[in-house]
Write an enzyme that holds these catalytic residues in place. Structure first.
Site, PDB file in Angstrom:
ATOM      1  CE  LYS A 120      -1.907   1.302   3.767  1.00  0.00           C
ATOM      2  NZ  LYS A 120      -2.829   1.487   4.954  1.00  0.00           N
ATOM      3  CG  ASP A 138      -7.095   4.108   2.533  1.00  0.00           C
ATOM      4  OD1 ASP A 138      -7.948   3.717   1.671  1.00  0.00           O
ATOM      5  OD2 ASP A 138      -7.030   5.245   2.842  1.00  0.00           O
TER       6      ASP A 138
END
Length: 229
Positions: A120, A138
């Protein structure tokens, strides 16, 4: 969600915010990387408060190494897990200085080898710093993807893969930011503000909140008072 609806979904978000960008504050790619590492399980607002003074002092990996772990701790102790994050930031700064001439590599696979940098984080850096068509999933994007039907998946990676498959060309670079901001300010976790959502008619969420909480009760009270007047 049909592909035509996906296009319209992003067209509307783009119309409302033509130039989306991260809310993290930074002055260069290295500072962005540090900010994203620090943002894990923390808010952008909290990270920005902690990094403003830090980034005035530290602009390069070498300067971060010189600051040291204890010095970094003093700047970021208001952020959750700051001890572990400080260790990772110092370690990744040493690697960048030693192996990459102090530069952040524009390669997601290489970025994920750095301490504290997961997929991420690497996706955020690749997208925000290098304009890559990456989708950092997220909690906000995971929620929006599943709730709206845009990109359903049981894991962040599954949602990412759906976005990679579905997001149309004109919107691929900005999609990450549009979805995060949409989840942060409109499609909220507890009470989505569907009454002001620009894509509410395209959304598959069944429990839509079509007026502000309490608005109905307030309206009923006003009607009652008017009748009794």
């Amino acid at each position: 969600m049909k592909q035509a609806d996906v296009f319209e979904f992003f067209r509307r978000l783009a119309e409302a915010n033509p130039a989306p960008e991260t809310e993290l504050e930074y002055g260069n790619t290295y500072q962005l990387l540090v900010a994203v590492v620090l943002s894990a399980q923390a808010t952008d607002v909290g990270v920005n408060k902690a990094t403003r003074a830090l980034f005035r002092e530290v602009k390069t990996p070498a300067q971060m190494v010189a600051l040291g772990e204890a010095g970094l701790d003093n700047h970021i102790r208001t952020i959750g897990l700051y001890n572990a994050k400080a260790k990772n930031v110092i370690a990744l700064s040493e690697i960048l200085e030693r192996d990459f001439g102090g530069e952040v590599p524009a390669d997601r696979d290489v970025l994920t080898t750095l301490p504290g940098v997961g997929r991420k984080t690497a996706n955020v850096v690749m997208n925000s710093a290098f304009g890559a068509e990456t989708f950092a999933v997220d909690t906000h994007i995971f929620r929006v993807g599943n709730r709206t039907g845009l990109a359903r998946g049981k894991t962040p990676l599954a949602v990412e893969k759906q976005l990679e498959k579905k997001v149309p060309g004109p919107f691929r670079v900005g999609a990450h930011h549009w979805l995060i901001l949409h989840g942060r300010y409109i499609c909220k976790a507890r009470t989505p503000e569907c009454w002001r959502c620009p894509v509410v008619d395209l959304c598959a969420y069944k429990a839509k909140v079509l007026e502000p909480r309490g608005a109905g009760a307030v309206a009923q009270g006003r009607i009652g008072k008017a009748k009794g007047a």
